[in-house]
Design an enzyme around this catalytic site. Sequence first.
Site, short mmCIF file in Angstrom:
data_model
loop_
_atom_site.label_atom_id
_atom_site.label_comp_id
_atom_site.label_asym_id
_atom_site.label_seq_id
_atom_site.Cartn_x
_atom_site.Cartn_y
_atom_site.Cartn_z
N GLN A 135 0.83 -1.21 0.00
CA GLN A 135 0.00 0.00 0.00
C GLN A 135 0.86 1.25 0.00
O GLN A 135 1.70 1.43 0.87
CB GLN A 135 -0.91 -0.02 1.23
CG GLN A 135 -1.78 1.21 1.40
CD GLN A 135 -2.50 1.22 2.74
OE1 GLN A 135 -1.99 0.68 3.72
NE2 GLN A 135 -3.67 1.81 2.80
N GLY A 136 0.65 2.13 -0.96
CA GLY A 136 1.39 3.38 -1.05
C GLY A 136 0.51 4.57 -0.70
O GLY A 136 0.00 5.25 -1.61
N GLU A 259 -9.05 -1.40 5.95
CA GLU A 259 -7.77 -1.50 6.65
C GLU A 259 -7.98 -1.38 8.15
O GLU A 259 -7.40 -2.13 8.93
CB GLU A 259 -6.82 -0.40 6.16
CG GLU A 259 -5.47 -0.43 6.87
CD GLU A 259 -4.57 0.73 6.48
OE1 GLU A 259 -3.36 0.63 6.74
OE2 GLU A 259 -5.07 1.73 5.93
N GLU A 385 -4.98 9.00 17.93
CA GLU A 385 -5.50 10.35 18.12
C GLU A 385 -6.44 10.74 16.98
O GLU A 385 -7.49 11.36 17.20
CB GLU A 385 -4.33 11.35 18.20
CG GLU A 385 -3.48 11.22 19.45
CD GLU A 385 -2.51 10.05 19.41
OE1 GLU A 385 -1.92 9.73 20.46
OE2 GLU A 385 -2.34 9.43 18.34
#
Length: 401
Positions: A135-136, A259, A385
Site C-alpha cells: 500500500q502506497g 484496513e 489520536e
Amino acid sequence: MSSFSDDPDQFRSEVATFIAEKCPQKLKVMPANERSICWGGKRFKFSCDEQRIWMENAASVGLTAPRWPVEYGGAGLNRTQEKVFREEMAKARAPSPLESFGLWMLGPALLAFGTHEQKLKYLPDITNGRVRWCQGYSEPGAGSDLASVQTRADDKGDHWVVNGSKIWTSYANHADWIFALVRTDRDAPKHKGISFMLIDMEADGVSTKPIKLISGASPFCETFFDDVVVPKTDEQGNSRIVGELNRGWDVAKHLLTHEREMIGGGGSGGAAGILGGRSLGAFIGSLDETIMQDAVIRSETMELEIDTLAMGMTLERYKDMAKQGGVGHASAMLKYSGTELNKRRYEILMSITGSEGVEWDGEHGTLAPEWLRTKANSIEGGTSEVMLDILSKRVLELPSS
C-alpha cells in the site's frame, strides 16, 4: 456457484472435511509466528511444502477469499457460510491459507470501484497467491493528513511519469505491485486531483528501503519513485487507474475502512502471534497454572478476556452491517478499540513473564518483539489520536474546539 452445499448442516460438514483432508497436520501444530504466515507473491519463499499445498488447495475452491464472487477467484460464500468456515478453521487450528493486503484492502476496493475487466485481471492473481501487493498511502509530509500527498503522476499522453516517495509501506521490499495515491491534478484542492494508481514494483525507477524498528524487524519501508513510467492501460486495455481520474480519494476512503477493520480485528482474539490461537487465560495457564491464582493477574486477565469477547461480537455485528452498505466512520472505533486491546494483551504478558519475557530468544520466544510491535498498532492505519478525532466529530458529532 459455490462448490459447497447451500444446506447449513451439510455445508459445515463439507468444510470440516475439506479442512481435515486438505490442510496438512504439520501446519495445525506449527507455532504461530511470521514463518507460519503465507503471504504469496512471486518472491515469497514457503516455510515448508505443506504451506504451499494448503494455499493451493484452499485457492482451488476459492477459500482464500471466501466472500468474493467465484468468477473473481473467491468461493462465493454468504456471510453465514463464512462464519462457519472461520469457526471450523479455528476448531481444527488450521492457519489462514493466505494473507495479503490484496485480500484485505485492494480486493474490496476493486470490487467496489473497479471495472469488470480490472477485477478479472487482478483479483484471481490475489486469491491464488501469485501476486503480492503493498500500500502506497502515507508520505513523509502526509501521514495523518493523508490528502496532502505530493507524489505526482504527470500526464505524458499514453503514460504517466510518477515521482515522489511513500513511507510505512509494509513489506514493500517483498511486494510485486503497489496500489498508490498519486496527485494527477496539482491545481485542484487537496482532496481533489488525487488518483488511485496500480504500479508494478519491478518498473524502472521504483526502489525501497526497509525501516528498522525497535523490535528488530523491518516490516515497514520507504518507497521511492524516480521518473517511473506507468502505462495508462495494459495490453488488454485495462486502466491503471481504479475508479475515476482525480477521484481517488473516494477509493482511498473506502479502502481505509477495510484496513481499519482488519487492524481492529487483531484485538478480537489471539489467533496471531505468541498466543497461537489460544485465549490469553489459556496461554497463561500453559506457562504455569499457579499464575492465575494471583488475584490481580486473574482480574486483569478476565477483564481483558471479556473485553475481547465483546470486541469479537461487535466486529461480527459490523461485518453484518457492511452488507447494507459499509460501516463508514465506525471503522475508526473498531481500529482504536482493537489496537488498545492488543496493546493491553501484551502488557499483561510482559508483566507476567518479567525479565524472562525481555529475552529475544528465550523461553518465551518472540514475546518481546511482538510486545514492541504492538506499539506501531496505534500509528498504522491512522493514529489513535486521529481515530478519536473522527469518532468525536463524525460519529458523536461533538463540536470542534
